[in-house]
Motif scaffolding. Structure first.
Motif, PDB file in Angstrom:
ATOM      1  N   LYS A 217     -19.045   0.377   5.820  1.00 40.72           N
ATOM      2  CA  LYS A 217     -18.207   1.567   5.888  1.00 40.72           C
ATOM      3  C   LYS A 217     -18.893   2.736   5.195  1.00 40.72           C
ATOM      4  CE  LYS A 217     -14.614  -0.420   7.879  1.00 40.72           C
ATOM      5  NZ  LYS A 217     -15.308  -1.593   8.394  1.00 40.72           N
ATOM      6  N   SER A 218     -18.736   3.914   5.787  1.00 39.72           N
ATOM      7  CA  SER A 218     -19.338   5.122   5.209  1.00 39.72           C
ATOM      8  C   SER A 218     -18.298   5.892   4.421  1.00 39.72           C
ATOM      9  CB  SER A 218     -19.891   6.008   6.335  1.00 39.72           C
ATOM     10  OG  SER A 218     -18.844   6.471   7.164  1.00 39.72           O
ATOM     11  N   ALA A 219     -18.762   6.860   3.623  1.00 36.68           N
ATOM     12  CA  ALA A 219     -17.862   7.667   2.802  1.00 36.68           C
ATOM     13  C   ALA A 219     -17.831   9.113   3.284  1.00 36.68           C
ATOM     14  CB  ALA A 219     -18.282   7.596   1.341  1.00 36.68           C
ATOM     15  N   GLU A 220     -17.768   9.300   4.597  1.00 38.68           N
ATOM     16  CA  GLU A 220     -17.690  10.649   5.163  1.00 38.68           C
ATOM     17  C   GLU A 220     -16.244  11.157   5.120  1.00 38.68           C
ATOM     18  OE1 GLU A 220     -19.586  10.849   9.007  1.00 38.68           O
ATOM     19  OE2 GLU A 220     -20.889   9.176   8.489  1.00 38.68           O
ATOM     20  N   VAL A 222     -14.610  12.892   2.830  1.00 38.56           N
ATOM     21  CA  VAL A 222     -14.074  12.372   1.566  1.00 38.56           C
ATOM     22  C   VAL A 222     -12.681  12.916   1.255  1.00 38.56           C
ATOM     23  CG1 VAL A 222     -14.427  12.322  -0.926  1.00 38.56           C
ATOM     24  CG2 VAL A 222     -16.361  11.956   0.607  1.00 38.56           C
ATOM     25  N   ALA A 225     -10.101  11.358   3.621  1.00 35.30           N
ATOM     26  CA  ALA A 225      -9.981   9.935   3.303  1.00 35.30           C
ATOM     27  C   ALA A 225      -9.237   9.727   1.986  1.00 35.30           C
ATOM     28  CB  ALA A 225     -11.363   9.299   3.228  1.00 35.30           C
ATOM     29  N   ARG A 283     -13.704   8.772   9.525  1.00 38.01           N
ATOM     30  CA  ARG A 283     -12.564   9.096   8.664  1.00 38.01           C
ATOM     31  C   ARG A 283     -11.814   7.831   8.259  1.00 38.01           C
ATOM     32  NH1 ARG A 283      -9.397  13.614  11.686  1.00 38.01           N
ATOM     33  NH2 ARG A 283     -11.559  13.895  12.331  1.00 38.01           N
ATOM     34  N   SER A 285     -12.981   4.757   8.376  1.00 38.29           N
ATOM     35  CA  SER A 285     -13.904   3.927   7.598  1.00 38.29           C
ATOM     36  C   SER A 285     -13.840   4.291   6.113  1.00 38.29           C
ATOM     37  CB  SER A 285     -15.327   4.116   8.129  1.00 38.29           C
ATOM     38  OG  SER A 285     -16.265   3.466   7.320  1.00 38.29           O
ATOM     39  N   ALA A 286     -13.903   5.582   5.821  1.00 39.24           N
ATOM     40  CA  ALA A 286     -13.857   6.043   4.430  1.00 39.24           C
ATOM     41  C   ALA A 286     -12.503   5.750   3.795  1.00 39.24           C
ATOM     42  CB  ALA A 286     -14.149   7.545   4.375  1.00 39.24           C
ATOM     43  N   LEU A 289     -12.405   2.136   2.821  1.00 37.66           N
ATOM     44  CA  LEU A 289     -13.261   1.913   1.655  1.00 37.66           C
ATOM     45  C   LEU A 289     -12.583   2.399   0.378  1.00 37.66           C
ATOM     46  CD1 LEU A 289     -16.015   1.049   0.517  1.00 37.66           C
ATOM     47  CD2 LEU A 289     -16.847   3.351   1.023  1.00 37.66           C
ATOM     48  N   PHE A 290     -12.113   3.646   0.379  1.00 33.84           N
ATOM     49  CA  PHE A 290     -11.501   4.230  -0.820  1.00 33.84           C
ATOM     50  C   PHE A 290     -10.214   3.497  -1.211  1.00 33.84           C
ATOM     51  CE2 PHE A 290     -13.409   8.716   0.043  1.00 33.84           C
ATOM     52  CZ  PHE A 290     -14.666   8.209  -0.251  1.00 33.84           C
TER      53      PHE A 290
END
Length: 309
Positions: A217-220, A222, A225, A283, A285-286, A289-290
Motif C-alpha cells: 500500500k502507498s501513502a498517497e 495523505v 486518507a 486514496r 490504499s493510503a 494503511l493509516f
C-alpha cells in the motif's frame, strides 16, 4: 485500557509479521494474493459456517440492532459523501470514499479478534454487522459507481449486485450454516473436527494476509486518507454508539459488540472494488494503511470502553 491493549497486541503483532514478510519481499504480492484466497474461500468460510451452524436465525436477526447500525453508519456515509462532493469529487469517487469511512475489516480482523476478546456471544452480532456491510453497503457502492458511469439504473446493475452476493463465500457459508441450524441437521464428528481445524487457520492466516497486503500500500493523498481514517476510527464508532445507546433500545452487550465492530480499520475489500473499477485506488490504499496503523491504539481504547458496559 492497558490490559485490553495487551490482549489486542498479539493480533496486531501478527499483522506486523505479515507486513515485514511483505516488505522484505519474502512474501511476494502473488503469494499474498493466494494466501488471501485460501483464507477467504476456505478458512474463514469454515469458521463462519461452524459458527452459524451453532446459532439460530433468532440469535442473529435483530431488527433494532440492524436499524441502529444502519442509522449510525448511514450518518457517517452521508457526511463522507458530502465532504467528498464539496471537494469536487465525482459520484464514483465520493462513493468509494464513503465506503472507506464506514466499512471495517470485520471479516478478516473483526470475527477472529472480537470473538476471542468479547466471547462467543459476540459471534451473532458480529455476523449481523458483516451481513449488513456486505448486503447493503457492498451493493450500494456497485450501484453508485456503475450507475454514475451509465447515467441511469439498469437491470444489468442489479444482476451484477445479485451475482456478487451469491458468489461471496462469507454470505454463502453463513446462509448454509443457518440452514443446517434451522433444520437441526447433525454435523458428523469428523466433519465438525475438519471445520474446526480449517477454521482455526482463519485467525493467523487472515491477520498475516492483512499485514502482507499492507506492504504494497502507498501513502498517497495523505490529507484525504487521514480524514477517511478519522471517519472510520472515530466518527463511525461514535455515530453507531449514539444510535445504539441513545436512539434505539439495544442490549448493552450487543451494542458494545456493534461499536467495537464499527471501530475496526478500513477493510481491504474496499481497495479491491476501487482497483476493479479504477476509482481512487491510491486514496483507498493510503486510508487502509493509516487506519490499520492507528487502530492498534484506537481499537484497544474502544474495546476497553465497551467492556465496561
Amino acid at each position: 485500557m492497558w490490559d485490553i491493549f495487551l490482549k489486542t497486541l498479539p493480533f496486531f503483532m501478527l499483522i506486523g509479521v505479515g507486513y515485514g514478510a511483505g516488505r522484505t519481499r519474502f512474501f511476494t504480492p502473488e503469494a499474498t494474493a493466494y494466501l488471501t484466497k485460501f483464507v477467504f474461500y476456505f478458512a474463514l468460510s469454515a469458521m463462519l459456517f461452524r459458527f452459524s451452524a451453532n446459532l439460530s436465525l433468532a440469535d442473529i436477526l435483530n431488527w433494532p440492532f440492524v436499524f441502529a447500525y444502519l442509522a449510525g453508519t448511514g450518518a457517517v456515509y452521508i457526511v463522507a459523501t458530502i465532504v467528498a462532493m464539496r471537494r469536487g469529487a465525482r459520484v464514483a469517487e465520493a462513493a468509494v470514499e464513503a465506503q472507506c469511512a464506514v466499512i471495517g475489516n470485520v471479516g478478516f480482523l473483526g470475527i477472529p479478534m472480537l470473538a476471542l476478546l468479547l466471547g462467543e456471544r459476540a459471534v451473532g452480532p458480529i455476523m449481523l454487522v458483516l451481513a449488513v456491510d456486505l448486503i447493503v453497503f457492498g451493493s450500494l457502492i456497485v450501484i453508485l459507481i456503475t450507475g454514475s458511469r451509465d447515467g441511469r439504473m439498469s437491470p444489468k446493475i442489479l444482476v451484477t449486485v445479485a451475482l456478487g452476493l451469491i458468489k461471496n463465500p462469507m454470505i454463502v457459508s453463513i446462509v448454509l450454516g443457518l440452514i443446517v441450524s434451522a433444520n437441526a441437521i447433525p454435523i458428523p464428528v469428523p466433519i465438525n473436527e475438519f471445520l474446526t481445524i480449517l477454521g482455526g487457520a482463519a485467525t493467523p492466516g487472515a491477520l498475516f494476509a492483512i499485514g502482507a497486503s499492507l506492504a504494497s500500500k502507498s501513502a498517497e493523498r495523505v490529507i484525504v486518507a487521514g480524514w477517511l481514517s478519522v471517519c472510520k476510527l472515530v466518527l463511525h464508532p461514535a455515530a453507531v454508539a449514539i444510535a445504539a445507546l441513545f436512539v434505539f433500545d439495544i442490549d448493552p452487550y450487543a451494542a458494545g459488540v456493534m461499536i467495537a465492530a464499527a471501530a475496526l480499520p478500513v477493510a481491504g475489500n474496499v481497495y479491491i472494488i476501487a482497483q476493479h473499477y479504477g476509482v481512487a485506488p491510491a486514496r483507498v490504499s493510503a486510508a487502509i494503511l493509516f487506519s490499520t496503523m492507528a487502530s492498534v491504539l484506537t481499537v484497544s481504547a474502544v474495546i476497553a470502553w465497551v467492556t465496561s458496559f
